[in-house]
Write a protein that holds these residues in place. Structure first.
Motif, PDB file in Angstrom:
ATOM      1  N   GLU A  29      -4.620   0.292  -7.349  1.00 36.80           N
ATOM      2  CA  GLU A  29      -6.039   0.191  -7.004  1.00 36.80           C
ATOM      3  C   GLU A  29      -6.327   1.093  -5.815  1.00 36.80           C
ATOM      4  OE1 GLU A  29      -7.272  -3.831  -6.287  1.00 36.80           O
ATOM      5  OE2 GLU A  29      -6.505  -4.520  -8.221  1.00 36.80           O
ATOM      6  N   LYS A  30      -7.407   1.844  -5.928  1.00 40.03           N
ATOM      7  CA  LYS A  30      -7.839   2.703  -4.819  1.00 40.03           C
ATOM      8  C   LYS A  30      -9.182   2.186  -4.332  1.00 40.03           C
ATOM      9  CE  LYS A  30      -5.483   6.664  -6.708  1.00 40.03           C
ATOM     10  NZ  LYS A  30      -4.817   7.682  -5.977  1.00 40.03           N
ATOM     11  N   GLU A  31      -9.300   2.078  -3.015  1.00 34.93           N
ATOM     12  CA  GLU A  31     -10.555   1.609  -2.425  1.00 34.93           C
ATOM     13  C   GLU A  31     -10.790   2.365  -1.123  1.00 34.93           C
ATOM     14  OE1 GLU A  31     -10.224  -2.532  -1.315  1.00 34.93           O
ATOM     15  OE2 GLU A  31      -8.206  -2.233  -0.574  1.00 34.93           O
ATOM     16  N   PHE A  32     -12.002   2.340  -0.663  1.00 31.48           N
ATOM     17  CA  PHE A  32     -12.324   2.963   0.615  1.00 31.48           C
ATOM     18  C   PHE A  32     -12.315   1.913   1.715  1.00 31.48           C
ATOM     19  CE2 PHE A  32     -13.906   6.411  -2.004  1.00 31.48           C
ATOM     20  CZ  PHE A  32     -13.532   7.513  -1.257  1.00 31.48           C
TER      21      PHE A  32
ATOM     22  N   SER B 267       3.393   9.731  -5.441  1.00 25.80           N
ATOM     23  CA  SER B 267       2.205   9.720  -6.303  1.00 25.80           C
ATOM     24  C   SER B 267       2.575   9.900  -7.769  1.00 25.80           C
ATOM     25  CB  SER B 267       1.237  10.834  -5.912  1.00 25.80           C
ATOM     26  OG  SER B 267       0.619  10.542  -4.701  1.00 25.80           O
TER      27      SER B 267
ATOM     28  N   ASP C 183       0.840  -1.194   0.000  1.00 28.23           N
ATOM     29  CA  ASP C 183       0.000   0.000   0.000  1.00 28.23           C
ATOM     30  C   ASP C 183       0.879   1.249   0.000  1.00 28.23           C
ATOM     31  OD1 ASP C 183       0.706   0.530   2.654  1.00 28.23           O
ATOM     32  OD2 ASP C 183      -1.212  -0.075   3.475  1.00 28.23           O
TER      33      ASP C 183
ATOM     34  N   LYS D 121     -13.756   5.417   6.095  1.00 27.52           N
ATOM     35  CA  LYS D 121     -13.844   6.713   5.421  1.00 27.52           C
ATOM     36  C   LYS D 121     -12.536   7.121   4.759  1.00 27.52           C
ATOM     37  CE  LYS D 121     -17.580   8.479   8.223  1.00 27.52           C
ATOM     38  NZ  LYS D 121     -18.097   9.570   9.026  1.00 27.52           N
ATOM     39  N   LYS D 122     -11.520   6.266   4.863  1.00 29.24           N
ATOM     40  CA  LYS D 122     -10.215   6.568   4.285  1.00 29.24           C
ATOM     41  C   LYS D 122     -10.024   5.817   2.978  1.00 29.24           C
ATOM     42  CE  LYS D 122      -7.649   7.504   8.531  1.00 29.24           C
ATOM     43  NZ  LYS D 122      -6.500   7.110   9.324  1.00 29.24           N
ATOM     44  N   THR D 123      -9.263   6.432   2.084  1.00 27.45           N
ATOM     45  CA  THR D 123      -8.908   5.718   0.857  1.00 27.45           C
ATOM     46  C   THR D 123      -7.646   4.901   1.112  1.00 27.45           C
ATOM     47  OG1 THR D 123      -7.613   7.577   0.042  1.00 27.45           O
ATOM     48  CG2 THR D 123      -9.892   7.441  -0.722  1.00 27.45           C
ATOM     49  N   ARG D 124      -7.582   3.748   0.486  1.00 31.38           N
ATOM     50  CA  ARG D 124      -6.393   2.895   0.566  1.00 31.38           C
ATOM     51  C   ARG D 124      -5.929   2.656  -0.857  1.00 31.38           C
ATOM     52  NH1 ARG D 124      -5.032  -2.567   0.079  1.00 31.38           N
ATOM     53  NH2 ARG D 124      -3.221  -3.133   1.317  1.00 31.38           N
ATOM     54  N   THR D 125      -4.687   3.025  -1.129  1.00 28.84           N
ATOM     55  CA  THR D 125      -4.103   2.818  -2.446  1.00 28.84           C
ATOM     56  C   THR D 125      -3.134   1.650  -2.345  1.00 28.84           C
ATOM     57  OG1 THR D 125      -4.264   5.178  -2.912  1.00 28.84           O
ATOM     58  CG2 THR D 125      -2.756   3.904  -4.288  1.00 28.84           C
ATOM     59  N   SER D 126      -3.366   0.627  -3.152  1.00 30.71           N
ATOM     60  CA  SER D 126      -2.450  -0.514  -3.156  1.00 30.71           C
ATOM     61  C   SER D 126      -1.879  -0.695  -4.558  1.00 30.71           C
ATOM     62  CB  SER D 126      -3.164  -1.785  -2.684  1.00 30.71           C
ATOM     63  OG  SER D 126      -4.273  -2.061  -3.508  1.00 30.71           O
TER      64      SER D 126
END
Length: 94
Positions: free
Chosen positions: A59-62, A44, A28, A65-70
């Protein structure tokens, strides 16, 4: 004759990102930021360059309430790293 080094991978930060992703299933954003000791902005930008080249998948997911970029390395990225390492060895074997 010396082999040409892939300029996309040859950047210090992008090489670090690719090296990390070679050894894990996925990483991540926070993990990559800590391991590379880069700023969020610079990381980034470099992830975007690698993603546009098809070397990594982002991949970005919630999560709550936070976004997680892996990120994970693609087969194209794996092959590019193999070629980069092979080219680098031509320099070491002078």
């Amino acid at each position: 004759m010396l082999a040409e080094l892939d300029p996309l991978i040859h950047s210090q930060l992008r090489l670090a990102i690719m090296s990390i992703l070679l050894s894990v299933d996925e990483a991540d954003f926070v993990y990559l930021k800590e391991k590379t000791e880069s700023t969020a902005g610079n990381l980034s930008v470099q992830l975007d360059k690698l993603s546009k080249a098809g070397y990594i998948q982002v991949e970005k997911e919630f999560v709550g309430k936070k976004t997680r970029t892996s990120c994970r390395i693609t087969e194209t990225g794996r092959k590019a790293m193999e070629e980069y390492i092979k080219a680098l060895k031509t320099y070491l074997d002078l």
